[in-house]
Motif scaffolding. Sequence first.
Motif, PDB file in Angstrom:
ATOM      1  N   UNK A 133      -3.249  10.470   1.993  1.00  0.00           N
ATOM      2  CA  UNK A 133      -3.346   9.464   0.815  1.00  0.00           C
ATOM      3  C   UNK A 133      -3.744   8.429   2.727  1.00  0.00           C
ATOM      4  N   UNK A 134      -4.923   7.795   2.127  1.00  0.00           N
ATOM      5  CA  UNK A 134      -6.085   6.973   3.532  1.00  0.00           C
ATOM      6  C   UNK A 134      -6.046   5.707   2.507  1.00  0.00           C
TER       7      UNK A 134
ATOM      8  N   UNK B 215       0.588  -1.323   0.491  1.00  0.00           N
ATOM      9  CA  UNK B 215       0.090   0.434  -0.362  1.00  0.00           C
ATOM     10  C   UNK B 215       0.816   1.456  -0.409  1.00  0.00           C
ATOM     11  N   UNK B 216       2.320   1.185   0.547  1.00  0.00           N
ATOM     12  CA  UNK B 216       2.967   1.964   0.488  1.00  0.00           C
ATOM     13  C   UNK B 216       3.628   2.581  -1.016  1.00  0.00           C
ATOM     14  N   UNK B 217       3.398   1.441  -1.476  1.00  0.00           N
ATOM     15  CA  UNK B 217       4.496   1.738  -3.403  1.00  0.00           C
ATOM     16  C   UNK B 217       2.763   2.092  -3.847  1.00  0.00           C
TER      17      UNK B 217
ATOM     18  N   UNK C 268      -6.590   7.957  -2.593  1.00  0.00           N
ATOM     19  CA  UNK C 268      -6.202   9.531  -2.481  1.00  0.00           C
ATOM     20  C   UNK C 268      -7.373  11.098  -1.359  1.00  0.00           C
ATOM     21  N   UNK C 269      -7.298  12.162  -0.697  1.00  0.00           N
ATOM     22  CA  UNK C 269      -8.120  12.309  -0.427  1.00  0.00           C
ATOM     23  C   UNK C 269      -7.915  13.534   0.128  1.00  0.00           C
ATOM     24  N   UNK C 270      -8.803  14.570  -0.824  1.00  0.00           N
ATOM     25  CA  UNK C 270      -8.446  16.100  -1.058  1.00  0.00           C
ATOM     26  C   UNK C 270      -7.918  16.893   0.205  1.00  0.00           C
ATOM     27  N   UNK C 271      -7.650  17.742   0.407  1.00  0.00           N
ATOM     28  CA  UNK C 271      -7.496  18.694   1.529  1.00  0.00           C
ATOM     29  C   UNK C 271      -8.801  19.569   1.806  1.00  0.00           C
TER      30      UNK C 271
END
Length: 80
Positions: free
Chosen positions: A65-66, A26-28, A44-47
């Motif tokens: 990133x979650x 997942x890190x990759x 990816x969760x936006x600001x």
Amino acid sequence: ADKAGLTKRDAAAAVDASLDVITRALQGGDTVTFTGFGKFHTTRRAERQGVNPRTGEAVTIKAATVPKFSAGSQLKKAVN
């Protein structure tokens, strides 16, 4: 441990190794799929703007990133 015929120490080591492999994937940015069980992936969760519940003050929540998990059909069927 009993079901796999392993000692508790060996079973714990196997689980730890599996979780480590999933974490590194997942890190990759990879996806890890267990057919019938489910899929681990990242998104990816936006600001965004949030509110501090204590003060009511607006705060900015950083982009991140979650990890996500999507249950597979066999797992869903087993749970229901």
